[in-house]
Structure formats: C-alpha cells, structure tokens
Motif scaffolding. Structure first.
Motif, PDB file in Angstrom:
ATOM      1  N   ILE A   6      -6.167   8.986  -9.395  1.00 26.54           N
ATOM      2  CA  ILE A   6      -5.758   9.797  -8.244  1.00 26.54           C
ATOM      3  C   ILE A   6      -5.649  11.248  -8.709  1.00 26.54           C
ATOM      4  CG2 ILE A   6      -4.051  10.066  -6.416  1.00 26.54           C
ATOM      5  CD1 ILE A   6      -3.080   7.195  -7.089  1.00 26.54           C
ATOM      6  N   LEU A  62      -4.757   5.297  -0.069  1.00 32.11           N
ATOM      7  CA  LEU A  62      -4.038   4.450  -1.019  1.00 32.11           C
ATOM      8  C   LEU A  62      -3.698   3.091  -0.417  1.00 32.11           C
ATOM      9  CD1 LEU A  62      -1.787   7.181  -2.655  1.00 32.11           C
ATOM     10  CD2 LEU A  62      -3.757   6.017  -3.675  1.00 32.11           C
ATOM     11  N   THR A  79      -2.625   9.389 -12.578  1.00 38.01           N
ATOM     12  CA  THR A  79      -2.440  10.463 -11.609  1.00 38.01           C
ATOM     13  C   THR A  79      -2.575  11.799 -12.326  1.00 38.01           C
ATOM     14  OG1 THR A  79      -0.011  10.532 -11.869  1.00 38.01           O
ATOM     15  CG2 THR A  79      -0.907   9.093 -10.151  1.00 38.01           C
ATOM     16  N   ILE A  91       2.069   9.721  -3.286  1.00 40.25           N
ATOM     17  CA  ILE A  91       1.522   9.095  -4.490  1.00 40.25           C
ATOM     18  C   ILE A  91       2.623   8.401  -5.277  1.00 40.25           C
ATOM     19  CG2 ILE A  91       0.453   9.637  -6.726  1.00 40.25           C
ATOM     20  CD1 ILE A  91      -1.101  11.868  -5.084  1.00 40.25           C
TER      21      ILE A  91
END
Length: 268
Positions: A6, A62, A79, A91
């Motif tokens: 991500i 997501l 991430t 997130i």
C-alpha cells in the motif's frame, strides 16, 4: 508468496509502488498493489499532476483486497507513503483487521514522513504512524531522520541508534531497519543500513555514490518484504535488499539517469 503493498503510484519514475512492485515480482513474489496516490511524477520535478486518492476510494480498494481472500494468502503487508491523514486512518484500520484475520501476516511499516531534517507529509500523518502503525508493525524501516522523529532521540552513534530503536521496539515491532545512516563511526564515503533487533545491531555499509535518485527507500523496503515472503530471515532479507539497491544505483550512475534504472532487474 504474496505481498500486499500500500503506497503511492506515479506515471513517470520510480517511487512508492512504482519503485517496489516490479523488483518484488522479479524476485518471484506476487504483489497486490494498492495505490494511495496517482501522480504524474515525484515532487522533485518542476511540475506535478494528479492527486492523493480520496480515503473512501482507498478504503474501498482495501475491502476488495479482503473480499478476494488476499489477506489470508499474503505473507507480508507493506505500507509506505500514505498521502493524507484520512488515508492513514483507513490504512491503519485495514492493518488491524488484516492482522486479526491472519496472525501469521508480517507487517512492514515504512514510515514515510520526511528526510534531510524536514517532515514533508500532510498534517496528522506523523501521529497516525507513531500511534497506530508503528505499534502494529513487525518491522519498521525508517531513515535516520524518521527514526529520530518517531523515537524522540537524536541518532548520532551506535548507542543512540540502539536507544531509538529500542524505544520503537517497546511499542511492538520486533526489529527496526534504520536506512541512510551516517553515524560517528561510519567509514568516510560510506552509508549504512542498520538492523536493530534484540538489543543487537547488524550493519550493512555501501559506498555513498554521487547520485541520489528518489525511491531508494521504497525499493529497499519492497525488497526486504520480498525476501521475507520467500522465507529469508530478517537479517538475510536486509542484506539481500541492500545488495539489490546498490546494484541498481551503480547501474543508474553508469547510465547517467535521473531515475533509478530498474529494468532489467539485476541478478547475481
């Protein structure tokens, strides 16, 4: 072998997922890449197009990752650049859900917040990284400045590096990989990547080349994730990642490019 990554995405150049995905795939690892931005290029250029993605879109993507069963299949979650405080919270929510659904999932947090003495991310992101993402992580990969910001410790030598890393590890991570380090005893003309775990350090030094393309930290964290996904120990993964980044930088210098030269991927 699957990594969920991500990070930011750019059309031109190599930062975020645009730096990490192809090398991870070239190392034999599948990647589920989730963008936090869609930009024309990184901000060092005189113009910049595109935007940070809305948190609702990132959160929806997501959810799609979860619906396809990728959390259960993945070995590592990464991430990087988050883009906005709202994205950071979305997130962080996903990271918490993912680690509950798959307790074996390793989480590598690359706390992209700044460099060269300056925080360059949007307001609020640092707090989310410090309070939610770092405590959830298995491994954290800050540069020297980011480590200082997260730990509240000036990092100048091996002892202060260990103290700063211990401050982060006390929150949850089992290891800290400090990147781009120049300590009091770092040999002249070199730069170090230093793994701190269990009160010990493993130091990996390379020649400091006279180039500084963007995205080297994103590439390094992606390669660490790929090697961990393939079953390497963290120390072996860091060593292989440092070697991979250095090989890319040597070729980039030789070709005189402004962006990292990733293609074809260098092999031993």
């Amino acid at each position: 072998m699957l990594v969920i990554s991500i990070q930011s995405q750019v059309v031109h150049g190599h930062v975020g997922n645009s730096a990490a995905v192809y090398p991870m795939q070239a190392e034999g690892v599948s990647v589920a890449a989730v963008p936090t931005t869609l930009l024309s290029n990184h901000p060092r250029y005189p113009s910049l197009r595109g935007r940070v993605l809305d948190a609702e879109l990132v959160a929806d993507l997501l959810v799609g990752v979860e619906e396809r069963g990728l959390v259960e299949r993945a070995s590592v979650l990464v991430t990087g650049y988050l883009g906005s405080e709202a994205n950071a919270h979305a997130i962080a929510d996903f990271v918490a859900r993912a680690r509950r659904r798959n307790p074996k999932l390793a989480y590598l947090c690359d706390p992209v917040i700044g460099d060269d003495g300056k925080v360059y991310v949007a307001g609020g992101i640092l707090d989310v990284v410090r309070k939610r993402l770092v405590p959830a992580a298995s491994l954290v990969t800050p540069n020297q400045f980011e480590l200082e910001q997260l730990a509240g410790v000036d990092v100048t030598d091996a002892a202060s590096l260990l103290a700063a890393s211990a401050a982060l590890s006390a929150q949850g991570p089992s290891g800290v990989v400090a990147t781009g380090c120049t300590l009091a005893d770092t040999p002249e003309g070199q730069v170090e990547t230093i793994l701190c775990a269990n009160g010990q350090t493993s130091r990996f030094a390379t020649v400091r080349l006279p180039i500084r393309p963007c995205g080297t930290g994103d590439l390094l964290s992606g390669l660490i994730a790929a090697h961990v996904a393939k079953g390497a120990s963290v120390e072996a993964a860091v060593r292989a990642a440092v070697d991979g980044v250095f090989a890319v930088l040597v070729r980039t210098q030789a070709q005189g490019g402004e962006e990292m030269s990733l293609v074809p991927w260098p092999r031993d």
